[in-house]
Write a protein that holds these residues in place. Sequence first.
Motif, PDB file in Angstrom:
ATOM      1  N   ASN A 128      46.925  50.271  36.454  1.00  0.00           N
ATOM      2  CA  ASN A 128      47.421  51.524  37.016  1.00  0.00           C
ATOM      3  C   ASN A 128      46.886  52.704  36.202  1.00  0.00           C
ATOM      4  O   ASN A 128      46.856  52.655  34.972  1.00  0.00           O
ATOM      5  CB  ASN A 128      48.948  51.554  37.018  1.00  0.00           C
ATOM      6  CG  ASN A 128      49.540  50.554  37.982  1.00  0.00           C
ATOM      7  OD1 ASN A 128      48.938  50.241  39.004  1.00  0.00           O
ATOM      8  ND2 ASN A 128      50.712  50.036  37.662  1.00  0.00           N
ATOM      9  N   THR A 129      46.463  53.764  36.891  1.00  0.00           N
ATOM     10  CA  THR A 129      45.962  54.939  36.182  1.00  0.00           C
ATOM     11  C   THR A 129      47.069  55.620  35.376  1.00  0.00           C
ATOM     12  O   THR A 129      46.779  56.364  34.443  1.00  0.00           O
ATOM     13  CB  THR A 129      45.356  55.954  37.165  1.00  0.00           C
ATOM     14  OG1 THR A 129      46.327  56.267  38.182  1.00  0.00           O
ATOM     15  CG2 THR A 129      44.112  55.371  37.832  1.00  0.00           C
ATOM     16  N   SER A 130      48.337  55.353  35.715  1.00  0.00           N
ATOM     17  CA  SER A 130      49.453  55.947  34.968  1.00  0.00           C
ATOM     18  C   SER A 130      49.523  55.436  33.534  1.00  0.00           C
ATOM     19  O   SER A 130      50.197  56.033  32.694  1.00  0.00           O
ATOM     20  CB  SER A 130      50.778  55.659  35.672  1.00  0.00           C
ATOM     21  OG  SER A 130      51.003  54.261  35.773  1.00  0.00           O
ATOM     22  N   THR A 131      48.814  54.329  33.235  1.00  0.00           N
ATOM     23  CA  THR A 131      48.807  53.790  31.872  1.00  0.00           C
ATOM     24  C   THR A 131      47.734  54.441  31.007  1.00  0.00           C
ATOM     25  O   THR A 131      47.668  54.174  29.808  1.00  0.00           O
ATOM     26  CB  THR A 131      48.570  52.272  31.894  1.00  0.00           C
ATOM     27  OG1 THR A 131      47.266  52.007  32.444  1.00  0.00           O
ATOM     28  CG2 THR A 131      49.616  51.564  32.751  1.00  0.00           C
ATOM     29  N   LEU A 132      46.906  55.304  31.597  1.00  0.00           N
ATOM     30  CA  LEU A 132      45.822  55.945  30.857  1.00  0.00           C
ATOM     31  C   LEU A 132      46.308  57.211  30.175  1.00  0.00           C
ATOM     32  O   LEU A 132      47.344  57.776  30.564  1.00  0.00           O
ATOM     33  CB  LEU A 132      44.679  56.299  31.816  1.00  0.00           C
ATOM     34  CG  LEU A 132      44.064  55.162  32.633  1.00  0.00           C
ATOM     35  CD1 LEU A 132      43.008  55.714  33.580  1.00  0.00           C
ATOM     36  CD2 LEU A 132      43.467  54.096  31.728  1.00  0.00           C
ATOM     37  N   ALA A 134      46.576  61.177  29.456  1.00  0.00           N
ATOM     38  CA  ALA A 134      46.701  62.241  30.456  1.00  0.00           C
ATOM     39  C   ALA A 134      45.342  62.792  30.879  1.00  0.00           C
ATOM     40  O   ALA A 134      45.090  63.028  32.066  1.00  0.00           O
ATOM     41  CB  ALA A 134      47.581  63.361  29.920  1.00  0.00           C
ATOM     42  N   GLN A 137      43.666  60.310  33.135  1.00  0.00           N
ATOM     43  CA  GLN A 137      44.318  60.309  34.455  1.00  0.00           C
ATOM     44  C   GLN A 137      43.793  61.470  35.306  1.00  0.00           C
ATOM     45  O   GLN A 137      43.499  61.294  36.493  1.00  0.00           O
ATOM     46  CB  GLN A 137      45.831  60.435  34.304  1.00  0.00           C
ATOM     47  CG  GLN A 137      46.516  59.222  33.723  1.00  0.00           C
ATOM     48  CD  GLN A 137      48.025  59.382  33.691  1.00  0.00           C
ATOM     49  OE1 GLN A 137      48.646  59.772  34.683  1.00  0.00           O
ATOM     50  NE2 GLN A 137      48.634  59.097  32.549  1.00  0.00           N
ATOM     51  N   ALA A 141      41.619  61.182  38.805  1.00  0.00           N
ATOM     52  CA  ALA A 141      42.075  61.799  40.056  1.00  0.00           C
ATOM     53  C   ALA A 141      40.967  62.613  40.700  1.00  0.00           C
ATOM     54  O   ALA A 141      40.876  62.690  41.934  1.00  0.00           O
ATOM     55  CB  ALA A 141      43.294  62.672  39.792  1.00  0.00           C
ATOM     56  N   THR A 146      43.616  57.623  42.149  1.00  0.00           N
ATOM     57  CA  THR A 146      44.944  58.165  41.868  1.00  0.00           C
ATOM     58  C   THR A 146      45.987  57.084  41.613  1.00  0.00           C
ATOM     59  O   THR A 146      47.075  57.392  41.139  1.00  0.00           O
ATOM     60  CB  THR A 146      45.422  59.023  43.047  1.00  0.00           C
ATOM     61  OG1 THR A 146      45.404  58.218  44.243  1.00  0.00           O
ATOM     62  CG2 THR A 146      44.505  60.222  43.242  1.00  0.00           C
TER      63      THR A 146
END
Length: 267
Positions: A128-132, A134, A137, A141, A146
């Motif tokens: 998941n990109t949420s683990t990268l 900021a 991320q 995007a 995303t």
Amino acid sequence: MKKNYVNTLIGILFFSIVKSQVGIGTPNPSNSAVLELNSSNKGFLMNTISLASTQSASPLSAHTEGIWVYNTATAGTAPNNVIPGLYYNDGAKWVLMSINSDIPKIGDIKSSMVNADHEGWYLMNGRNTSTLPASAQASAATIGLTATIPNTADRILKGKNTSEAFAATGGASSYTLSQANLPNLTFTGNTSTDGAHVHTYTNRGVNYWNFNAGSLSATRTVNTETRTTGTAGNHTHTFSVASGGTSAPIAQYPKHMVVQYFIYLGK
């Protein structure tokens, strides 16, 4: 303190007018230099600012050819994004200074024997990109990633055709032949026509039996009888042959070397 600063500035300006060169840390600056710095244990600290993109002059009021700055921000949208580093202005945009002529751009992909994230390159393992971080991320995007980074495990890279989307995955590591994949051939043949055999059948023809009784003749009819053919009459047989297969899929990987794929999302 303020008085000392003013006196120092006046001294530098006066010295500059007299000699045309300024030396800091040296009493004899080079005649070819306007300003020479000299120190055995200190360096030159470039002015640091936060740029918005390579196209925007901000925080300067306008693009000015020849200005150097050290940018501390990771900002903008690819391909006009900026990363921390030394930039100069060519009068129309900011240009990152680098000794490497092949500076990676956001979205670049490379193969490597390295097995972990490094220097702005992120392993393409489906996470998941949420683990990268900021900044990564935000960079992901800008190129349409995303939710997740594509997973390249057991995949080769394929050029995009007009009906495909970037980062789409497909294909399989093996395939199975079905009847539709085979050529349209008809196998025919006959057995030998002189093999020994017999057939039994009932003859329903009319047979006549003649006899005489005294001076009168008589006829007797036999309606049915069983007959057997000879052993060598011509004939054919149909037959089927099993393939002996087990429907095992065929592996389609050619000879290869295993590496990791990384995508560049900036430092």
